[in-house]
Design a protein around this motif. Structure first.
Motif: not given
Length: 220
Positions: A67-93
């Motif tokens: 986990x890391x914080x973006x420039x606005x202080x929002x929490x980012x989920x990092x999977x194997x080095x990639x920010x997947x914060x948006x992708x992990x909220x999609x319906x298929x997931x």
């Protein structure tokens, strides 16, 4: 320091946002355990791997989730080095995460990582089995609930803000199905710990929920 804080509840009860705000107020580290399972689910869906328990357990063992914080202080989920914060909220997931989370070997790996994080410094951790299983000795435990209608409204609003297409009736059905899977899984099911404080968030604002939790932690 007040010690570790465990916040549990079903999907859409508001626990993740509340937990993040509580962590900020206390100066604690926030651990979004649901995002960890979502990140692994995203990886499985995009890896071409077989939906085989042993294969998924193998993937979990070599997957790096941070986990890391973006420039606005929002929490980012990092999977194997990639920010997947948006992708992990999609319906298929969302539709598949409970299927991944109920695999015993996956939960063992995630719980190992979560307990390691909590042992390093005080954390606010949210999920479905934190107070009952992951951190049973946490001195502060809360269980948040809300009606299916309210949780559907919140999830649809979240998806709309993230630019994700959705069908309201399907979102409701997905939440209901996930509730059933979470409560019926063999390993660490969704359950309120005996010593957790129950908070019904239906008629409370986010700030009211956070205020209640902070007040309880501080013994005010």
């Amino acid at each position: 320091m007040y010690g570790n804080v465990a916040i549990d509840g079903p999907a859409g009860a508001g626990k993740s946002t509340a937990a993040r705000m509580v962590a900020e107020r206390l100066g604690y580290i926030y651990i979004d355990t649901g995002a960890m399972y979502r990140a692994l689910t995203w990886k499985v869906l995009n890896s071409g791997s077989r939906w085989d328990d042993e294969e998924i357990i193998r993937l979990a063992a070599v997957t790096k989730i941070e986990f890391s914080l973006d420039e606005q202080g929002g929490l980012q989920t990092i999977c194997d080095g990639s920010d997947v914060s948006r992708e992990i909220r999609e319906r298929n997931v969302s539709a598949n995460v409970s299927r991944i989370a109920r695999i015993a070997g996956v939960r063992r790996r995630m719980v190992e990582l979560q307990r390691r994080m909590a042992a390093q410094k005080p954390v606010v951790m949210d999920g479905r089995d934190i107070g009952s299983f992951v951190l049973p000795d946490a001195p502060h435990k809360f269980f948040l609930i809300a009606s299916l209608e309210e949780r559907t409204r919140r999830r649809c609003r979240q998806m709309e803000e993230q630019g994700i297409d959705f069908d309201r009736s399907q979102v409701s059905a997905d939440i209901k199905a996930r509730d059933e899977m979470d409560r019926s899984r063999t390993v660490a099911p969704l359950v309120q710990a005996a010593d957790a404080k129950l908070i019904d968030t239906d008629c409370l604002t986010l700030h009211q929920v956070v205020a209640l939790i902070i007040k309880e932690i501080r013994g005010e």
